[in-house]
Design an enzyme around this catalytic site. Structure first.
Site, PDB file in Angstrom:
ATOM      1  N   HIS A 187       8.577 -25.331   8.746  1.00 14.83           N
ATOM      2  CA  HIS A 187       7.548 -26.076   9.474  1.00 14.83           C
ATOM      3  C   HIS A 187       6.126 -25.799   8.985  1.00 14.83           C
ATOM      4  O   HIS A 187       5.261 -26.653   9.147  1.00 14.83           O
ATOM      5  CB  HIS A 187       7.615 -25.741  10.972  1.00 14.83           C
ATOM      6  CG  HIS A 187       8.823 -26.326  11.652  1.00 14.83           C
ATOM      7  ND1 HIS A 187       8.981 -26.321  13.016  1.00 14.83           N
ATOM      8  CD2 HIS A 187       9.920 -26.947  11.145  1.00 14.83           C
ATOM      9  CE1 HIS A 187      10.135 -26.911  13.331  1.00 14.83           C
ATOM     10  NE2 HIS A 187      10.723 -27.298  12.215  1.00 14.83           N
TER      11      HIS A 187
ATOM     12  N   ASP B  45       0.853  -1.181   0.000  1.00 15.90           N
ATOM     13  CA  ASP B  45       0.000   0.000   0.000  1.00 15.90           C
ATOM     14  C   ASP B  45       0.895   1.240   0.000  1.00 15.90           C
ATOM     15  O   ASP B  45       2.122   1.151  -0.139  1.00 15.90           O
ATOM     16  CB  ASP B  45      -1.034  -0.038   1.138  1.00 15.90           C
ATOM     17  CG  ASP B  45      -0.409   0.168   2.518  1.00 15.90           C
ATOM     18  OD1 ASP B  45       0.825   0.333   2.616  1.00 15.90           O
ATOM     19  OD2 ASP B  45      -1.169   0.154   3.512  1.00 15.90           O
TER      20      ASP B  45
ATOM     21  N   CYS C  54       2.729  -3.604   4.015  1.00 14.65           N
ATOM     22  CA  CYS C  54       1.933  -2.436   4.374  1.00 14.65           C
ATOM     23  C   CYS C  54       2.625  -1.781   5.570  1.00 14.65           C
ATOM     24  O   CYS C  54       3.804  -2.036   5.818  1.00 14.65           O
ATOM     25  CB  CYS C  54       0.474  -2.801   4.645  1.00 14.65           C
ATOM     26  SG  CYS C  54       0.196  -3.967   5.994  1.00 14.65           S
TER      27      CYS C  54
ATOM     28  N   HIS D 278       5.540 -32.239   9.531  1.00 12.68           N
ATOM     29  CA  HIS D 278       4.994 -30.891   9.335  1.00 12.68           C
ATOM     30  C   HIS D 278       3.946 -30.889   8.228  1.00 12.68           C
ATOM     31  O   HIS D 278       3.012 -30.080   8.261  1.00 12.68           O
ATOM     32  CB  HIS D 278       6.122 -29.905   9.036  1.00 12.68           C
ATOM     33  CG  HIS D 278       7.142 -29.863  10.123  1.00 12.68           C
ATOM     34  ND1 HIS D 278       6.839 -29.442  11.404  1.00 12.68           N
ATOM     35  CD2 HIS D 278       8.449 -30.236  10.152  1.00 12.68           C
ATOM     36  CE1 HIS D 278       7.918 -29.532  12.161  1.00 12.68           C
ATOM     37  NE2 HIS D 278       8.899 -30.025  11.438  1.00 12.68           N
TER      38      HIS D 278
HETATM   39  C1  RB5 Z   1      -2.162   2.475   6.557  1.00 12.98           C
HETATM   40  O1  RB5 Z   1      -2.202   3.638   7.323  1.00 12.98           O
HETATM   41  C2  RB5 Z   1      -2.006   1.254   7.439  1.00 12.98           C
HETATM   42  O2  RB5 Z   1      -3.171   1.049   8.174  1.00 12.98           O
HETATM   43  C3  RB5 Z   1      -1.640   0.048   6.627  1.00 12.98           C
HETATM   44  O3  RB5 Z   1      -0.465   0.284   5.942  1.00 12.98           O
HETATM   45  C4  RB5 Z   1      -1.388  -1.248   7.400  1.00 12.98           C
HETATM   46  O4  RB5 Z   1      -0.483  -1.029   8.425  1.00 12.98           O
HETATM   47  C5  RB5 Z   1      -2.566  -1.989   7.847  1.00 12.98           C
HETATM   48  O5  RB5 Z   1      -2.471  -3.047   8.482  1.00 12.98           O
END
Ligand code: RB5
Length: 158
Positions: free
Chosen positions: A97, A7, A64, A132
């Site tokens: 695992h 993101d 993210c 596993h």
């Molecule tokens: C974005 O602000 C943030 O919420 C996203 O990058 C992530 O950390 C969500 O889990």
């Protein structure tokens, strides 16, 4: 083929991971986002996870802010075992695992060099199979709407 998605919080780290994949000679497919405009991480995480689940990509790396949102999204897709990691030991063991097929990283949690170390060891480590595999099969049984509670297998060792 490695599926990638991020993101807006993780564009720069995705570029670093692309550099790592280039160094390792691994091909990738980037499912976005491609710009630093605030966006909804599930849109990109789901695309990458479905590419792994379908076999279009072998494995995937999601990034993210924390890695948490992306890992939650990926683990909703049948066939995905995604681990969020902030250190290399768990990344390595998740391959050995748990046969994880996606790795999630938090760009606001780990620095660039640590993220690359985590990704490298995760990419290089093989699944051990054996006992596993039985346990991964039990996870799959739950995912497919069944239960692992009736599962019979040799006694657990470790
Ligand atoms: C974005 O602000 C943030 O919420 C996203 O990058 C992530 O950390 C969500 O889990």
């Amino acid at each position: 083929m490695i599926a990638l998605a991020c993101d807006h919080a993780a564009l720069e780290m995705k570029r670093e991971i692309i550099g790592l994949l280039d160094d390792m000679g691994l091909a990738y497919k980037d499912f976005g986002t491609y710009e630093a405009v605030s966006c909804h991480y599930p849109l990109y995480g789901e695309r990458a996870a479905r590419a792994v689940a379908s076999g279009e990509c072998d494995r995937g790396i999601l990034i993210c802010g924390t890695g948490i949102g992306m890992s939650l999204v990926a683990n909703k897709v049948a066939g995905i075992r995604c681990v969020v990691c902030s250190e290399p030991y768990s990344a390595q063991l998740s391959r050995m695992h748990n046969d994880t097929n996606m790795l999630a990283l938090g760009a606001r949690v780990v620095g660039t060099e640590l993220a690359k170390m985590i990704a490298r060891i995760w990419l290089q480590t093989a699944f051990e199979g054996g006992r596993h595999q039985n346990r991964v099969d039990m996870i799959t049984a739950i995912e497919q709407g069944g239960t692992c509670l009736l599962y019979t297998s040799p006694s657990p060792r470790d």
